[in-house]
Design a protein around this motif. Structure first.
Motif, short mmCIF file in Angstrom:
data_model
loop_
_atom_site.label_atom_id
_atom_site.label_comp_id
_atom_site.label_asym_id
_atom_site.label_seq_id
_atom_site.Cartn_x
_atom_site.Cartn_y
_atom_site.Cartn_z
N VAL B 22 -58.95 -89.87 -72.46
CA VAL B 22 -58.66 -90.49 -71.37
C VAL B 22 -57.34 -90.18 -70.69
CG1 VAL B 22 -57.43 -92.93 -71.10
CG2 VAL B 22 -59.80 -92.92 -71.97
N THR B 23 -56.41 -89.66 -71.59
CA THR B 23 -55.20 -89.28 -71.01
C THR B 23 -55.25 -88.23 -70.25
OG1 THR B 23 -54.55 -88.44 -73.09
CG2 THR B 23 -53.79 -90.63 -72.51
N VAL B 24 -56.05 -86.95 -70.69
CA VAL B 24 -56.02 -85.71 -70.07
C VAL B 24 -56.47 -85.82 -68.56
CG1 VAL B 24 -56.76 -83.36 -70.02
CG2 VAL B 24 -55.57 -84.58 -72.17
N PRO B 25 -57.75 -86.48 -68.50
CA PRO B 25 -58.30 -86.72 -67.00
C PRO B 25 -57.31 -87.67 -66.17
CG PRO B 25 -59.96 -87.21 -68.80
CD PRO B 25 -58.80 -86.95 -69.58
N ALA B 26 -56.69 -88.71 -66.62
CA ALA B 26 -55.64 -89.38 -65.76
C ALA B 26 -54.39 -88.62 -65.45
CB ALA B 26 -55.27 -90.43 -66.89
N ALA B 27 -54.16 -87.60 -66.14
CA ALA B 27 -53.20 -86.62 -65.55
C ALA B 27 -53.66 -85.68 -64.80
CB ALA B 27 -52.74 -85.61 -66.93
N VAL B 28 -54.71 -85.38 -64.85
CA VAL B 28 -55.31 -84.45 -63.51
C VAL B 28 -55.59 -85.29 -62.35
CG1 VAL B 28 -57.62 -83.20 -62.65
CG2 VAL B 28 -56.70 -83.00 -65.24
N ASP B 29 -56.11 -86.72 -62.52
CA ASP B 29 -55.93 -87.61 -61.41
C ASP B 29 -54.59 -87.72 -60.70
OD1 ASP B 29 -58.75 -87.88 -62.07
OD2 ASP B 29 -58.63 -89.82 -62.56
N ALA B 30 -53.70 -87.96 -61.55
CA ALA B 30 -52.24 -88.18 -61.19
C ALA B 30 -51.67 -86.99 -60.32
CB ALA B 30 -51.33 -88.50 -62.37
N LEU B 31 -51.92 -85.84 -60.72
CA LEU B 31 -51.69 -84.41 -60.13
C LEU B 31 -52.21 -84.38 -58.69
CD1 LEU B 31 -52.00 -81.69 -62.81
CD2 LEU B 31 -49.79 -82.81 -61.75
N PRO B 45 -53.69 -78.93 -78.90
CA PRO B 45 -54.56 -78.02 -77.98
C PRO B 45 -55.96 -78.01 -78.07
CG PRO B 45 -52.74 -76.86 -79.01
CD PRO B 45 -52.70 -78.12 -79.67
N ASP B 46 -56.52 -78.05 -79.30
CA ASP B 46 -57.88 -77.99 -79.57
C ASP B 46 -58.55 -79.13 -79.12
OD1 ASP B 46 -56.39 -79.38 -81.59
OD2 ASP B 46 -58.49 -79.46 -82.96
N GLU B 47 -57.71 -80.36 -79.10
CA GLU B 47 -58.33 -81.40 -78.44
C GLU B 47 -58.05 -81.53 -76.93
OE1 GLU B 47 -57.72 -85.38 -80.24
OE2 GLU B 47 -56.79 -84.34 -82.24
N ILE B 48 -57.00 -80.95 -76.44
CA ILE B 48 -56.86 -81.06 -74.92
C ILE B 48 -57.55 -79.98 -74.23
CG2 ILE B 48 -54.97 -80.52 -73.27
CD1 ILE B 48 -53.07 -81.51 -75.32
#
Lengths: 343, 343
Positions: B22-31, B45-48
């Motif tokens: 959830v947090t990684v796609p949210a970060a992309v949306d925020a950018l 890193p292996d999860e991100i």
């Protein structure tokens, strides 16, 4: 449990925002619903009598007027309240309970006045450290009891534990089929959370014979986790009033939304019967009637803004508490717990 | 006010119930929403990395991974939290702010961990007695800010007044067109109501240059009486969580009701566009992002249950607070008020 089949209630007809034009018809409705009940209408006869004109004779026979001339206003200061005498409707209503002419009292007057005059005229039950104000909220499981709602702003652990004992007894009187499950409101579920007072009360309640479920959080109130939520009166009052405000806002937004377009108006028309049933189930008026627990007599506060239905509900609640001998039960339960703590 | 056009945010990708997915796609949306923003994804890193596979190259360029191996769990005890080091994602994210490599940090980790490590790694601003957790609620007037929401269970009057100064400054940074109106939560509106701490804070705030409107009650939060509601963290946390629980219950009841009969289902279909707009306006996800005020750096708590939209919102909130130099502004406003009190 020995239930009295009949009891008399003293109603302060002037308390609250609407006065006799709401409280008197509500009293008549309550008599129609509760055949064993008699009501003493305490207040100004010239305002009460015209409202009794068309009342059915069978109900009218169960009503008496007790004449008083003065009213404690909602913004009365504590000093003025304590100077009040039997010419004030709330004072006289409580005096009738003290004299044994009534077994319960209902008023929509201000909480400070109810508490101050309740303590003065009815007295506090032996062993009770501080009386507390309790109410019921509709939630996912039906209803949840909550106390204290503002009578006690600073409490110690023993007082919080007593609130739990008193509140659980009220729930048990109304629902004798099982003991009430109790939670202590805190900022987290785990042992060690919260300030010293809640942590100490947690230990007292764990050691008691209550069906104590431990710490609960704010959301648990509405999720139906427990039958009774206990907290100090400062936090409880903020939770009570913010919940009232939030519910009013959400119902208001919902109404505005359903009226906003022709499609939504048509949709609302179709959904109306279902929505009406829901609003009735959640209606705060249906849960009106907040007892002041720990007094030597039944005293129930009705919400200041109560309409006719809500006032009737508060009267029925008070009548039931008198029938269930709630003050006697609280005296017994507090005596038992104080003995256990001492031993 | 000097606004930075670009800033870097350190995101603890592992905090909260959902973690990187959830947090990684949210970060992309925020950018995508905030062109001046860069984000350091702090975590495993292996999860991100697998989650960044399809991301647009222009956005990918504004993301960096900072590798950590450990996660502070939501039930971690204070002692374990204080033993954490830079191998923990939250610790490392805060360290990046302290080192100046990032200007703000977002985490959905537990509040105790954010507070403890925030104080340890960022430090408390000079003159600030206690950092506080603030949030925004949707209400009849738009939104209302509220603090403290659980960081401080026992407070004195000076601390309550500082919460008001800090919260008003955050509102002003976001809405520079006018000063924020402030209310102090209490069990009644009148002078003399409440316990000693709120009464003393009331005097401090009356003497200040804030747009202070005096005591407010729980319902005022949702009626839009003021821009900012101030209280201790115990009551604030109960109000926050009971409001979340009540809103969830009422929306759940609405949904069930609209699905209960064929008439109501048809009605809901017709009203759907209007209802959707309402739900979106009131969606708590849109107001996610609770800053911990009083720290020497921007630290924003995201709700533990946050989904993608809510997490994006918390990131944007933190980015804006960094751009508005909120910590500098709070330092200045606290210095000014402390000087006034001393003189």
């Amino acid at each position: 449990m020995n239930l009295d089949k009949s009891s008399t209630l003293a109603l302060d007809v002037h308390g609250g925002d609407h006065g006799p034009k709401v409280t008197v018809p509500a009293a008549v409705d309550a008599l129609a619903e509760s055949p064993g009940l008699r009501i003493i209408l305490v207040g100004r006869p010239d305002e009460i009598e015209p409202l009794l004109a068309g009342v059915d004779a069978g109900l009218r026979d169960r009503l008496v007027i007790e004449a008083t001339s003065e009213v404690i206003t909602s913004d009365a200061r504590p000093r003025a309240i304590l100077r009040a005498g039997p010419e004030f409707s709330l004072y006289r209503a409580l005096q009738l309970v003290h004299e044994g002419r009534a077994q319960s009292c209902v008023s929509a007057g201000n909480t400070v006045a109810l508490m101050a005059l309740g303590v003065k005229l009815l007295g506090v039950l032996p062993g009770v450290s501080r009386p507390a104000l309790m109410s019921q909220f509709p939630n996912a499981a039906g209803t949840v009891g909550m106390l204290d709602l503002g009578a006690n702003l600073n409490v110690d652990a023993r007082q919080l534990a007593q609130f739990a004992f008193m509140g659980a007894e009220v729930r048990r009187a109304a629902h004798p089929e099982r003991p009430a499950s109790v939670g202590l409101l805190n900022v987290g579920h785990e042992d060690g959370k919260g300030h010293a007072v809640v942590r100490e009360a947690h230990e007292l309640l764990k050691a008691s014979d209550l069906d104590y479920r431990g710490f609960i959080e704010g959301h648990d109130i509405f999720e139906g986790t427990v039958d009774l939520a206990v907290c100090d009166g400062f936090a409880g009052n903020l939770v009570l009033k913010s919940s009232e405000g939030l519910a009013a806002m959400l119902f208001g937004e919902f109404r505005k939304t359903l009226e906003s377009t022709w499609r939504s108006r048509l949709g609302a028309l179709l959904a109306k019967p279902a929505l009406k049933a829901m609003v009735e189930r959640l209606d705060p008026a249906k849960h009106n009637g907040a007892p002041l627990l720990g007094l030597n007599g039944v005293l129930v506060k009705s919400h200041g803004r109560s309409g006719r239905l809500a006032t009737t509900q508060a009267i029925l609640e008070a009548g039931q508490e008198a029938q269930h001998h709630v003050p006697d039960r609280i005296e017994a339960v507090i005596k038992k717990h104080e003995r256990e703590t001492a031993s």
